[in-house]
Design a protein around this motif. Structure first.
Motif, PDB file in Angstrom:
ATOM      1  N   ILE A 166      97.415  78.497  15.837  1.00 46.68           N
ATOM      2  CA  ILE A 166      97.825  79.172  14.783  1.00 46.68           C
ATOM      3  C   ILE A 166      96.585  79.792  14.183  1.00 46.68           C
ATOM      4  O   ILE A 166      95.630  79.227  13.836  1.00 46.68           O
ATOM      5  N   VAL A 167      96.767  81.019  13.930  1.00 44.26           N
ATOM      6  CA  VAL A 167      95.728  81.864  12.944  1.00 44.26           C
ATOM      7  C   VAL A 167      96.140  82.332  11.577  1.00 44.26           C
ATOM      8  O   VAL A 167      97.447  82.835  11.729  1.00 44.26           O
ATOM      9  N   THR A 168      95.727  82.170  10.533  1.00 43.14           N
ATOM     10  CA  THR A 168      96.563  82.504   9.475  1.00 43.14           C
ATOM     11  C   THR A 168      95.973  83.735   8.652  1.00 43.14           C
ATOM     12  O   THR A 168      94.747  83.838   8.832  1.00 43.14           O
ATOM     13  N   PHE A 169      96.830  84.642   8.258  1.00 41.21           N
ATOM     14  CA  PHE A 169      96.423  85.805   7.488  1.00 41.21           C
ATOM     15  C   PHE A 169      96.790  85.665   6.039  1.00 41.21           C
ATOM     16  O   PHE A 169      98.088  85.565   5.977  1.00 41.21           O
ATOM     17  N   THR A 170      95.852  85.748   5.137  1.00 40.58           N
ATOM     18  CA  THR A 170      96.256  85.821   3.494  1.00 40.58           C
ATOM     19  C   THR A 170      95.770  87.140   2.944  1.00 40.58           C
ATOM     20  O   THR A 170      94.552  87.417   3.042  1.00 40.58           O
ATOM     21  N   ALA A 171      96.837  87.834   2.528  1.00 42.23           N
ATOM     22  CA  ALA A 171      96.368  89.227   1.879  1.00 42.23           C
ATOM     23  C   ALA A 171      96.123  89.089   0.308  1.00 42.23           C
ATOM     24  O   ALA A 171      96.895  88.750  -0.226  1.00 42.23           O
ATOM     25  N   ASP A 172      95.021  89.504  -0.124  1.00 40.88           N
ATOM     26  CA  ASP A 172      94.896  89.653  -1.502  1.00 40.88           C
ATOM     27  C   ASP A 172      95.209  91.053  -1.912  1.00 40.88           C
ATOM     28  O   ASP A 172      94.502  91.919  -1.965  1.00 40.88           O
ATOM     29  N   LEU A 173      96.481  90.937  -2.453  1.00 44.91           N
ATOM     30  CA  LEU A 173      97.097  92.310  -2.765  1.00 44.91           C
ATOM     31  C   LEU A 173      97.098  92.603  -4.294  1.00 44.91           C
ATOM     32  O   LEU A 173      97.655  93.271  -4.689  1.00 44.91           O
ATOM     33  N   GLY A 174      96.149  91.830  -4.885  1.00 42.64           N
ATOM     34  CA  GLY A 174      95.970  91.971  -6.365  1.00 42.64           C
ATOM     35  C   GLY A 174      97.173  90.867  -6.967  1.00 42.64           C
ATOM     36  O   GLY A 174      97.730  91.260  -8.159  1.00 42.64           O
ATOM     37  N   GLN A 175      97.561  89.735  -6.446  1.00 40.73           N
ATOM     38  CA  GLN A 175      98.875  89.205  -6.954  1.00 40.73           C
ATOM     39  C   GLN A 175      98.347  88.354  -8.072  1.00 40.73           C
ATOM     40  O   GLN A 175      99.240  87.807  -8.842  1.00 40.73           O
ATOM     41  N   GLY A 176      97.050  88.177  -8.370  1.00 43.82           N
ATOM     42  CA  GLY A 176      96.648  87.392  -9.495  1.00 43.82           C
ATOM     43  C   GLY A 176      96.421  85.903  -9.468  1.00 43.82           C
ATOM     44  O   GLY A 176      96.262  85.146 -10.253  1.00 43.82           O
ATOM     45  N   GLU A 177      96.503  85.499  -8.195  1.00 44.61           N
ATOM     46  CA  GLU A 177      96.394  84.138  -7.876  1.00 44.61           C
ATOM     47  C   GLU A 177      94.759  83.868  -7.335  1.00 44.61           C
ATOM     48  O   GLU A 177      94.382  84.799  -6.581  1.00 44.61           O
ATOM     49  N   GLU A 178      94.177  82.909  -7.235  1.00 46.67           N
ATOM     50  CA  GLU A 178      93.348  82.446  -6.722  1.00 46.67           C
ATOM     51  C   GLU A 178      93.721  82.045  -5.409  1.00 46.67           C
ATOM     52  O   GLU A 178      94.546  81.110  -4.856  1.00 46.67           O
ATOM     53  N   LEU A 179      92.838  82.519  -4.352  1.00 51.18           N
ATOM     54  CA  LEU A 179      93.283  82.547  -2.770  1.00 51.18           C
ATOM     55  C   LEU A 179      92.516  81.647  -2.292  1.00 51.18           C
ATOM     56  O   LEU A 179      92.869  81.137  -1.019  1.00 51.18           O
ATOM     57  N   GLU A 180      91.371  80.859  -2.838  1.00 51.23           N
ATOM     58  CA  GLU A 180      90.759  79.685  -2.046  1.00 51.23           C
ATOM     59  C   GLU A 180      91.465  78.720  -1.727  1.00 51.23           C
ATOM     60  O   GLU A 180      91.419  77.894  -0.626  1.00 51.23           O
ATOM     61  N   PRO A 181      92.530  78.376  -2.746  1.00 54.06           N
ATOM     62  CA  PRO A 181      93.233  76.896  -2.441  1.00 54.06           C
ATOM     63  C   PRO A 181      94.080  77.362  -1.171  1.00 54.06           C
ATOM     64  O   PRO A 181      94.360  76.340  -0.405  1.00 54.06           O
TER      65      PRO A 181
END
Length: 407
Positions: free
Chosen positions: A33-48
């Protein structure tokens, strides 16, 4: 069938549901599995999200800042069309899905994956948007939609599965969430649970991005937005990138309670749903764009745009961003924007964004033509008589026929 799947690219938020999906994919398909997380400006810290994926054993983790791409290549083209679905919805969730799906497909091609996977449920629109985009960009791609395959159809079963597989369950996820939220740089969408009865007002705590208009500042704020060829490029004389500009408009609009919407909409899959939307920057942008168009577009062009807009908006809502008809409409819309440049002045006050002035070096507005005073003679009042007679000829013929028929 499962044995054919060796590698999957998963749209991963780092939340409980997609973490469960990650484990379920590995267990069901025995795949990498490869994961993709988009930073769309959702206002959440994505490092977690990265840390959670690492904890679950993922080696290839992609977290990509797509905010500029999102606004430049998706939001702005949509706003050139003044697109609203069912008269009011500014399509904040709808327009983000083709971007996410495009990245899933691109990564799948890059890493040689057999399929992509998403966490959209079987009742909503997002499953359609993800999958139509994927098929439009790669007709041979395979899509895995766990919510349509597994038997984990309740919050209790999801938590039991998580605990069984050592997936951390946040304390606030152990009970029923009061409502679900989708957020990006364009809007915040809240639906479900406490919002499911459209006969009940939404609780105040649902609103996250906008001040209650009753509690907004008692003094209005003036904002000047500059446009070039249909796209906003500056605020109060300061040139900003697309994402910077929308972020600033969100801040301004949110402070004044602009952009709240309580909507019962018609989903593409056939049911009605109630949602609370907050789109402060987008609401200001729509008012401003229509304002600059009002002095730079010819009447025929402006009215044609208004005629095709509902069709264009419906295509986006239903997941057809990557379709030949949407691209054809976009070409027409973009052609109309060649002279849509200038400045618009907006007054923000207690939940409203009102246009108060507009100027353009390409304005079609002529004070000489519309003045109540004596003009230069360009317009001859007598010409109106023949114009009215010709315009009324068919009405007179129609009325005469009705009179003969006794109607």
């Amino acid at each position: 069938m499962a044995k054919d799947i060796k590698k999957v690219v998963l749209s991963y938020s780092g939340g409980l549901d997609t973490s469960i999906i990650l484990k379920w994919l590995r267990e069901t398909y025995q795949c990498e599995i490869v994961t993709f997380t988009a930073d769309l400006g959702q206002g959440e810290e994505l490092e977690p999200a990265r840390q959670k994926a690492e904890m679950l054993g993922i080696k290839d983790i992609r977290i990509v800042d797509v905010r500029e791409e999102f606004v430049r290549d998706y939001v702005f083209p949509m706003f050139r069309a003044n697109a609203v679905y069912e008269g009011v919805y500014l399509l904040g969730t709808s327009i983000a899905r083709p971007l996410i799906a495009k990245h899933l497909v691109d990564i799948a091609e890059e890493v040689g994956a057999d399929a992509i996977a998403h966490g959209a449920t079987g009742k909503g629109n997002d499953q359609v948007r993800f999958e139509l985009t994927a098929y439009a960009l790669n007709p041979s791609i395979r899509v895995i939609a766990p919510w349509r395959e597994w038997d984990l159809q309740s919050r209790t079963k999801l938590i039991e599965y998580a605990e069984k597989n050592q997936i951390p369950v946040p304390r606030d996820k152990r009970g029923e969430a009061p409502f679900s939220v989708d957020a990006n740089l364009l809007h915040t969408s809240s639906e479900g649970k406490v919002l499911e009865d459209p006969g009940q007002p939404a609780p105040d705590y649902v609103y996250q991005r906008t001040t209650d208009p009753e509690q907004a500042p008692d003094q209005p704020e003036i904002v000047i937005i500059g446009f070039e060829k249909g796209d906003a490029v500056s605020i109060n004389g300061e040139t900003l990138s697309p994402a910077e500009l929308l972020t600033k408009l969100n801040e301004l609009g949110g402070r004044h309670g602009v952009g709240r919407l309580d909507l019962v909409e018609n989903r593409f899959v056939g049911m009605k749903s109630r949602g609370i939307y907050e789109t402060p920057g987008g609401t200001i942008l729509l008012v401003a764009h229509r304002g600059i168009e009002s002095i730079t577009l010819d009447r025929g062009a402006a009215h044609l745009k208004d005629e095709i807009m509902p069709r264009y908006a419906e295509l986006i809502y239903n997941g057809f961003w990557y379709s030949p008809e949407r691209e054809m409409l976009q070409a027409l819309i973009d052609k109309s924007q060649e002279f849509v440049s200038g400045e618009v002045t907006i007054k923000l006050y207690k939940g409203s964004a009102n246009l108060v002035a507009r100027t353009s070096p390409y304005s079609l507005y002529s004070e000489d033509l519309v003045t109540f005073e004596e003009g230069s003679g360009t317009y001859d009042h007598h010409d109106a008589e023949g114009f009215i007679k010709l315009s009324g000829l068919r009405l007179k013929t129609w009325a005469a026929r009705n009179k003969r028929a006794g109607r």
